[in-house]
Design a protein around this motif. Sequence first.
Motif, PDB file in Angstrom:
ATOM      1  N   THR A 113      75.913  30.841  23.397  1.00 43.33           N
ATOM      2  CA  THR A 113      76.638  31.790  23.757  1.00 43.33           C
ATOM      3  C   THR A 113      78.052  31.055  25.463  1.00 43.33           C
ATOM      4  N   LEU A 114      78.045  29.504  24.018  1.00 43.46           N
ATOM      5  CA  LEU A 114      79.166  28.979  24.830  1.00 43.46           C
ATOM      6  C   LEU A 114      80.473  29.189  23.939  1.00 43.46           C
ATOM      7  N   VAL A 115      81.838  29.213  24.790  1.00 40.77           N
ATOM      8  CA  VAL A 115      83.640  29.772  24.514  1.00 40.77           C
ATOM      9  C   VAL A 115      83.764  28.540  25.131  1.00 40.77           C
ATOM     10  N   ASP A 116      84.941  28.536  24.937  1.00 37.63           N
ATOM     11  CA  ASP A 116      86.722  27.879  25.885  1.00 37.63           C
ATOM     12  C   ASP A 116      86.603  28.290  27.283  1.00 37.63           C
ATOM     13  N   ASN A 117      86.523  29.454  27.935  1.00 37.33           N
ATOM     14  CA  ASN A 117      86.758  30.163  28.955  1.00 37.33           C
ATOM     15  C   ASN A 117      85.335  30.077  29.354  1.00 37.33           C
ATOM     16  N   SER A 118      84.308  29.524  29.281  1.00 36.88           N
ATOM     17  CA  SER A 118      83.354  29.402  29.744  1.00 36.88           C
ATOM     18  C   SER A 118      82.420  28.253  29.969  1.00 36.88           C
ATOM     19  N   PHE A 119      82.790  27.283  29.072  1.00 39.93           N
ATOM     20  CA  PHE A 119      83.073  26.071  29.139  1.00 39.93           C
ATOM     21  C   PHE A 119      84.364  25.066  30.534  1.00 39.93           C
ATOM     22  N   ALA A 120      85.537  26.169  30.948  1.00 40.28           N
ATOM     23  CA  ALA A 120      86.279  25.423  31.177  1.00 40.28           C
ATOM     24  C   ALA A 120      85.377  25.903  33.143  1.00 40.28           C
ATOM     25  N   ILE A 121      85.152  26.886  32.791  1.00 41.76           N
ATOM     26  CA  ILE A 121      84.560  27.100  34.134  1.00 41.76           C
ATOM     27  C   ILE A 121      83.161  26.597  34.543  1.00 41.76           C
ATOM     28  N   SER A 122      82.672  25.704  33.295  1.00 41.73           N
ATOM     29  CA  SER A 122      81.198  25.100  33.914  1.00 41.73           C
ATOM     30  C   SER A 122      81.104  23.692  34.051  1.00 41.73           C
ATOM     31  N   ILE A 123      83.176  23.599  33.183  1.00 43.59           N
ATOM     32  CA  ILE A 123      82.781  22.280  33.699  1.00 43.59           C
ATOM     33  C   ILE A 123      83.348  21.675  34.840  1.00 43.59           C
TER      34      ILE A 123
END
Length: 234
Positions: A113-123
Amino acid sequence: MSGSRIVFTRQGFWRGVRISLPMVPAMAPFGLIVGVLADARGLSLLETMLMSALVFAGTSQLVALELWADPAPILGATLAAFVINLRLAPMGAALAPWLDKLRGLKLWGTLATLVDNSFAISIADQRAGGRDAALLLGVGLTFWIFWMSMTGLGHAFSALIALPPGHPIFFASVATLVALMVPLWRGAGEIFPWAVAAVAAVTTSHVLGLGQPWPVLAGAIIGAAAGAWRDRVR
């Protein structure tokens, strides 16, 4: 974070859900258009839902649908989706302090379920000292469920959705992603890799004349390489 213990808790998961909920409406136009285009290409509702569930990447789905013909170019569409989604590899590497501590379904479910938006929030949360890797799954799974809903609705009501190309609402998902980049800003040093990625993508598209997926891939790989070089020089 090397001295911190990474955890994976229910509280972290639901925190990810809460953080992502205000952002999911921006995905609606993009998801609806993917559903409309899938219907126009002759995909059934079931096929559209399966595509959204298994691929879960709007850009690569759009490119694959643009390539769609009869007979379906399965190899070409698969290669296009694969090339575009290669950008997720450096994202996974950046999240390694969390992901390296996960195993089994926790790891693979999170990666799926990793996508651009989830990456940005999580990083951004990771850089702020966050230690709960379940946040990434909470964000990604929320986006996945909403994406499935929007592509399904777009397919089901394709005859009623007829927004012209370039309509301002299509910029909503891009605007959200740009806003999510703000917490990632760590000073003037970020300008270099971001600028290199932008120049690489624009050059690939407008100078070399290559269409998708090459501009996205060029920007992701060359920008990541520039960031790695910058960190090594430091």
